[in-house]
Write a protein that holds these residues in place. Structure first.
Motif, PDB file in Angstrom:
ATOM      1  N   PHE A 128       0.972  -1.325   0.130  1.00 18.83           N
ATOM      2  CA  PHE A 128       0.050   0.043   0.092  1.00 18.83           C
ATOM      3  C   PHE A 128       0.857   1.304   0.133  1.00 18.83           C
ATOM      4  CE2 PHE A 128      -3.637  -2.268   0.223  1.00 18.83           C
ATOM      5  CZ  PHE A 128      -3.753  -3.365   1.048  1.00 18.83           C
TER       6      PHE A 128
ATOM      7  N   THR B  74      -0.932   3.475  -2.692  1.00 21.69           N
ATOM      8  CA  THR B  74      -2.425   3.555  -2.502  1.00 21.69           C
ATOM      9  C   THR B  74      -2.401   4.489  -1.387  1.00 21.69           C
ATOM     10  OG1 THR B  74      -2.767   1.599  -1.309  1.00 21.69           O
ATOM     11  CG2 THR B  74      -2.799   1.689  -3.711  1.00 21.69           C
TER      12      THR B  74
ATOM     13  N   SER C 283      -3.250   3.143   1.913  1.00 17.70           N
ATOM     14  CA  SER C 283      -4.251   2.725   2.747  1.00 17.70           C
ATOM     15  C   SER C 283      -3.674   2.815   4.052  1.00 17.70           C
ATOM     16  CB  SER C 283      -4.082   1.130   2.495  1.00 17.70           C
ATOM     17  OG  SER C 283      -4.951   0.440   3.383  1.00 17.70           O
TER      18      SER C 283
ATOM     19  N   TYR D 185      -3.924   0.808   6.331  1.00 15.29           N
ATOM     20  CA  TYR D 185      -3.363  -0.433   6.652  1.00 15.29           C
ATOM     21  C   TYR D 185      -1.858  -0.347   6.829  1.00 15.29           C
ATOM     22  CZ  TYR D 185      -7.701  -2.682   6.225  1.00 15.29           C
ATOM     23  OH  TYR D 185      -8.915  -3.067   6.064  1.00 15.29           O
TER      24      TYR D 185
ATOM     25  N   CYS E 194     -14.046   0.849   2.754  1.00 14.25           N
ATOM     26  CA  CYS E 194     -13.771   1.384   1.436  1.00 14.25           C
ATOM     27  C   CYS E 194     -15.044   1.913   0.754  1.00 14.25           C
ATOM     28  CB  CYS E 194     -13.353   0.351   0.745  1.00 14.25           C
ATOM     29  SG  CYS E 194     -11.654  -0.139   1.290  1.00 14.25           S
TER      30      CYS E 194
ATOM     31  N   PRO F  77      -7.660   0.708  -0.359  1.00 13.84           N
ATOM     32  CA  PRO F  77      -6.660  -0.309  -1.093  1.00 13.84           C
ATOM     33  C   PRO F  77      -7.180  -0.058  -2.506  1.00 13.84           C
ATOM     34  CG  PRO F  77      -7.942  -1.510   0.032  1.00 13.84           C
ATOM     35  CD  PRO F  77      -8.255  -0.169   0.856  1.00 13.84           C
ATOM     36  N   GLU F  78      -6.127  -0.346  -3.603  1.00 15.91           N
ATOM     37  CA  GLU F  78      -6.501  -0.349  -4.979  1.00 15.91           C
ATOM     38  C   GLU F  78      -7.376  -1.814  -5.104  1.00 15.91           C
ATOM     39  OE1 GLU F  78      -7.542   0.817  -7.733  1.00 15.91           O
ATOM     40  OE2 GLU F  78      -6.055   2.128  -7.628  1.00 15.91           O
TER      41      GLU F  78
ATOM     42  N   ASP G  64       0.832  -7.504  -4.902  1.00 15.58           N
ATOM     43  CA  ASP G  64       0.000  -6.515  -4.605  1.00 15.58           C
ATOM     44  C   ASP G  64      -1.317  -7.037  -4.590  1.00 15.58           C
ATOM     45  OD1 ASP G  64       2.275  -5.030  -4.237  1.00 15.58           O
ATOM     46  OD2 ASP G  64       1.812  -3.350  -5.640  1.00 15.58           O
TER      47      ASP G  64
ATOM     48  N   SER H 214      -3.924  -7.096  -1.312  1.00 15.76           N
ATOM     49  CA  SER H 214      -5.060  -6.164  -1.568  1.00 15.76           C
ATOM     50  C   SER H 214      -6.296  -7.031  -1.181  1.00 15.76           C
ATOM     51  CB  SER H 214      -5.126  -5.382  -2.633  1.00 15.76           C
ATOM     52  OG  SER H 214      -6.234  -4.837  -2.600  1.00 15.76           O
TER      53      SER H 214
END
Length: 456
Positions: free
Chosen positions: A17, A20, A22, A24, A50, A190-191, A204, A208
């Motif tokens: 992440f 992104t 995130s 997290y 999200c 996240p993506e 990734d 994710s």
């Protein structure tokens, strides 16, 4: 496959992440500050968080749609606009756009503001339902996907409510708030795992997906399904027009575009944008107050859809919704025809006025129960991976172009014949019932990969 097996100290939580942003990324270093980590280990908490963040975008969408109804009279008066200028402004569907409207000195600022909002809202209307569909587990995909339309209706209701008390310039400033909050919120999600897989970011994509499903969830089967789907579509990353004749392409394209176009030709934007005018024509003293009530009812009906869509299924709700719209629009059309045929002093005229309002409300409720939310859900579910971006953009363009045409013509049609206008919308709704019954598949309880492979 457990996310925690990769690292005991949680440092690997940050790796996927970095790009992104995130939340997290915090890893286990801050877990003590958060108390228990059980909440983020729940299989649905991450996805719901999200969805709630990206739902700020559709709220902006709804606020943009609802802005015209309570403000059009005041804007026309304050800026000295003609009827044609007011129609054009209402028809051209985000922060800069709202500010341009708020500080408008003449109609050119309003055109620019609405145009800028249109660009932003056009992107939001496609990206949000696709993102939600791609991150949601199959048993929650319909309900979470309905949050998109729920947020739109909430934005419309807020615009109606605030329009009762707030000057239109201040209302325009308030319209920028959802996007102001959305921008930093995007750094905390996240993506899409499927997008990462398509881009070849295997590590990734798996992490994710693990975060979205829960740190203790076994995601092996879903990972394999996504890999197979991406590998299949990657064999031909591009297609030519001749290949669109294949059923795997033309059927989802026909269904996706067809549903989104029929959604608009039903006349919903004409009803919502000019609801105050419609209610006043029907004899309601406070058109704006009635419009807010309509917005509140729409939110409640969409909440019901959010609860039902993963239980009753998309196809059944679409048929019930479009059939309900057909009957409601028939009632409204007959009421307006009879009103035009009798004296305004007669008891029948008053009865028909009440009946027309009831019919409009019933039409909006029926729309919210299926036709409002589900076409966006189905569009995001059925389009093949290798044409999703292009096809989704075309479908969204078709939807917005149709919305523009309906909004441009609604007031003209209502001035021509209120009964005739609602008759046209009724015929379209009746055709929607046939279209759904003949072509639209049920997607409830199936993975995206299963849905897309069913068209081959």
């Amino acid at each position: 496959m457990s996310f925690r097996d990769d690292s005991d100290d949680g440092r690997d939580l940050r790796k996927p992440f970095l790009h992104t942003g995130s939340w997290y990324r915090m890893g286990s270093r801050q877990s003590s500050m958060m108390g228990s980590t059980q909440a983020i280990r729940d299989s649905s908490i991450s996805v719901v968080a999200c969805v709630l963040i990206v739902a700020l975008g559709p709220i902006q969408f709804g606020f943009t749609s609802g802005f015209s109804s309570p403000t059009q009279a005041a804007i026309t008066k304050d800026l000295g606009l003609s009827v044609s200028e007011s129609l054009m402004i209402a028809a051209i569907p985000n922060i800069i756009g709202w500010l341009a409207i708020s500080f408008a000195k003449d109609s050119s600022f309003l055109y620019m503001g609405r145009l800028l909002e249109g660009f932003g809202v056009g992107i939001i209307s496609y990206v949000v339902p696709v993102y939600i569909a791609e991150i949601s587990p199959q048993n929650l995909r319909g309900s979470l996907g309905s949050v998109n339309q729920l947020s739109v209706t909430a934005g419309i209701m807020l615009a109606y409510l605030l329009g009762l008390f707030v000057p239109w310039r201040i209302l325009a400033v308030l319209g920028a708030l959802p996007c102001i909050i959305l921008i930093p919120g995007l750094f905390f999600i996240p993506e899409s795992p499927r997008w990462l897989a398509k881009m070849g970011k295997t590590d990734d994509f798996e992490v994710s997906l693990q975060v979205l499903r829960g740190f203790d969830a076994d995601i092996s089967a879903e990972v394999n399904d996504i890999k197979r789907s991406v590998a299949s579509s990657s064999k031909r990353s591009t297609i030519n027009f001749a290949e669109l004749k294949q059923r795997r392409y033309y059927m989802p394209l026909t269904i996706g575009i067809g549903l989104l176009v029929l959604q608009q030709i039903s006349g919903i934007n004409g009803v919502l944008f000019y609801s105050s005018t419609i209610f006043e024509a029907a004899g309601v003293k406070s058109g704006n107050a009635a419009t807010f009530g309509l917005g509140a009812i729409q939110v409640l009906a969409t909440l019901v859809t959010t609860w039902l869509v993963d239980k009753a299924g998309r196809r059944l709700l679409l048929i019930v919704s479009s059939a309900g719209m057909t009957l409601s629009l028939l009632v409204v059309a007959v009421a307006f025809y009879l009103k035009d045929a009798v004296s305004s002093d007669s008891g029948l005229y008053s009865t028909m006025s009440i009946l027309s309002v009831v019919g409009v409300v019933a039409m909006v409720v029926a729309f919210s129960l299926g036709v409002g939310a589900i076409p966006w859900i189905i569009m995001s579910e059925i389009l093949p991976v290798n044409i999703k971006s292009l096809a989704g953009s075309v479908a969204t363009l078709a939807n917005w172009f149709t919305a523009w045409v309906v909004t441009m013509t609604a007031n003209l049609l209502l001035n021509w014949s209120s009964g005739g206008t609602f008759t046209i919308y009724m015929i379209v709704s009746a055709f929607t019932v046939i279209f759904v019954a003949k072509l639209v598949p049920e997607t409830k309880g199936r993975t995206l990969e299963e849905i897309q492979s069913s068209f081959r």
